[in-house]
Motif scaffolding. Sequence first.
Motif, short mmCIF file in Angstrom:
data_model
loop_
_atom_site.label_atom_id
_atom_site.label_comp_id
_atom_site.label_asym_id
_atom_site.label_seq_id
_atom_site.Cartn_x
_atom_site.Cartn_y
_atom_site.Cartn_z
N THR A 46 0.86 -1.19 0.00
CA THR A 46 0.00 0.00 0.00
C THR A 46 0.89 1.23 0.00
OG1 THR A 46 -0.10 0.13 2.41
CG2 THR A 46 -1.79 -1.22 1.31
N GLN A 47 0.31 2.40 -0.17
CA GLN A 47 1.09 3.63 -0.20
C GLN A 47 1.76 3.88 1.15
OE1 GLN A 47 -1.06 7.17 -1.24
NE2 GLN A 47 0.79 8.39 -1.42
N THR A 48 1.05 3.60 2.22
CA THR A 48 1.61 3.81 3.55
C THR A 48 2.82 2.90 3.78
OG1 THR A 48 -0.60 4.34 4.33
CG2 THR A 48 1.05 3.86 6.01
N GLN A 49 2.69 1.65 3.39
CA GLN A 49 3.80 0.72 3.54
C GLN A 49 5.02 1.16 2.71
OE1 GLN A 49 1.80 -2.82 2.31
NE2 GLN A 49 1.36 -3.51 4.41
N ALA A 50 4.78 1.64 1.50
CA ALA A 50 5.87 2.08 0.65
C ALA A 50 6.56 3.30 1.25
CB ALA A 50 5.36 2.40 -0.75
N LEU A 51 5.78 4.24 1.80
CA LEU A 51 6.37 5.42 2.43
C LEU A 51 7.16 5.06 3.67
CD1 LEU A 51 3.46 8.00 2.02
CD2 LEU A 51 5.64 7.96 0.81
N ASN A 52 6.65 4.13 4.48
CA ASN A 52 7.38 3.69 5.67
C ASN A 52 8.71 3.04 5.31
OD1 ASN A 52 5.49 4.66 7.47
ND2 ASN A 52 4.37 2.70 7.59
N GLU A 53 8.70 2.23 4.25
CA GLU A 53 9.94 1.58 3.82
C GLU A 53 10.95 2.61 3.31
OE1 GLU A 53 11.54 -1.66 0.56
OE2 GLU A 53 9.41 -1.63 1.06
N ALA A 54 10.49 3.58 2.56
CA ALA A 54 11.39 4.64 2.07
C ALA A 54 11.96 5.45 3.24
CB ALA A 54 10.64 5.55 1.11
N SER A 55 11.12 5.70 4.25
CA SER A 55 11.57 6.43 5.43
C SER A 55 12.65 5.64 6.18
CB SER A 55 10.39 6.72 6.34
OG SER A 55 10.80 7.33 7.52
N ARG A 56 12.44 4.33 6.33
CA ARG A 56 13.42 3.50 7.02
C ARG A 56 14.77 3.51 6.29
NH1 ARG A 56 9.02 0.02 8.03
NH2 ARG A 56 9.45 -1.10 6.09
N THR A 57 14.75 3.39 4.99
CA THR A 57 16.01 3.38 4.24
C THR A 57 16.70 4.74 4.31
OG1 THR A 57 14.84 3.90 2.18
CG2 THR A 57 15.28 1.58 2.63
N GLU A 58 15.92 5.82 4.31
CA GLU A 58 16.51 7.15 4.42
C GLU A 58 17.15 7.36 5.79
OE1 GLU A 58 17.79 10.62 2.89
OE2 GLU A 58 16.66 9.09 1.79
N ARG A 59 16.46 6.91 6.85
CA ARG A 59 17.03 7.02 8.20
C ARG A 59 18.30 6.19 8.34
NH1 ARG A 59 12.02 5.90 11.85
NH2 ARG A 59 11.14 5.44 9.85
N ALA A 60 18.31 5.01 7.74
CA ALA A 60 19.50 4.16 7.79
C ALA A 60 20.67 4.84 7.07
CB ALA A 60 19.21 2.80 7.17
N ALA A 61 20.40 5.50 5.96
CA ALA A 61 21.46 6.20 5.24
C ALA A 61 21.99 7.36 6.06
CB ALA A 61 20.93 6.69 3.89
N ARG A 62 21.09 8.11 6.74
CA ARG A 62 21.53 9.22 7.60
C ARG A 62 22.37 8.73 8.77
NH1 ARG A 62 16.57 12.02 9.37
NH2 ARG A 62 15.46 10.83 7.82
N ASP A 63 21.96 7.63 9.38
CA ASP A 63 22.72 7.06 10.50
C ASP A 63 24.11 6.63 10.05
OD1 ASP A 63 20.60 7.49 12.16
OD2 ASP A 63 19.85 5.41 12.09
N ALA A 64 24.20 6.05 8.85
CA ALA A 64 25.51 5.64 8.33
C ALA A 64 26.39 6.86 8.09
CB ALA A 64 25.33 4.84 7.04
N ASP A 65 25.80 7.93 7.57
CA ASP A 65 26.58 9.17 7.35
C ASP A 65 27.06 9.77 8.66
OD1 ASP A 65 26.27 8.94 4.63
OD2 ASP A 65 24.58 10.36 4.50
N GLU A 66 26.20 9.74 9.69
CA GLU A 66 26.60 10.27 11.00
C GLU A 66 27.72 9.43 11.61
OE1 GLU A 66 23.10 10.46 13.42
OE2 GLU A 66 22.23 12.08 12.24
N GLY A 67 27.64 8.13 11.45
CA GLY A 67 28.69 7.24 11.95
C GLY A 67 30.02 7.51 11.26
N GLU A 68 29.98 7.74 9.96
CA GLU A 68 31.20 8.05 9.20
C GLU A 68 31.80 9.37 9.65
OE1 GLU A 68 34.32 7.64 6.67
OE2 GLU A 68 32.79 6.13 7.13
#
Length: 126
Positions: free
Chosen positions: A98-120
């Motif tokens: 569903t649209q909500t599920q797709a948005l939640n998945e995109a949000s999770r991947t974006e947060r994971a990318a930000r966390d990786a950048d902060e760790g670096e």
Amino acid sequence: MGSFCSRESDNFDQPGRVVGAAPSNQNDPAPRASVPSKTNWKSSPGRTLGASTSGPGEAGADEARANAAIAAQKRAESASAANKGKLGSKLAAQKAQTQTQALNEASRTERAARDADEGEAARRWD
């Protein structure tokens, strides 16, 4: 300097003619296509575009076209049902979201990318 592709004879070797004068018959005239015989185009009524005719062999063509369309439809259905492979199954899973599920998945991947950048950045002591 001359052109190495030219012929030995020159166009001006032959006698010319006056402008406006009729061409002489020194050379053979150019070959001409034969004129078609007069036909009566009004004798046949013609047919409407897209209309089916019942001429010899044409009825079978319509039937063959319909059979080919049915066979193509069956092949498409069987190909989509089986042998999806890895990418096909991923695409089917994305389409099922569903649209909500797709948005939640995109949000999770974006947060994971930000966390990786902060760790670096923390490892570089920025």
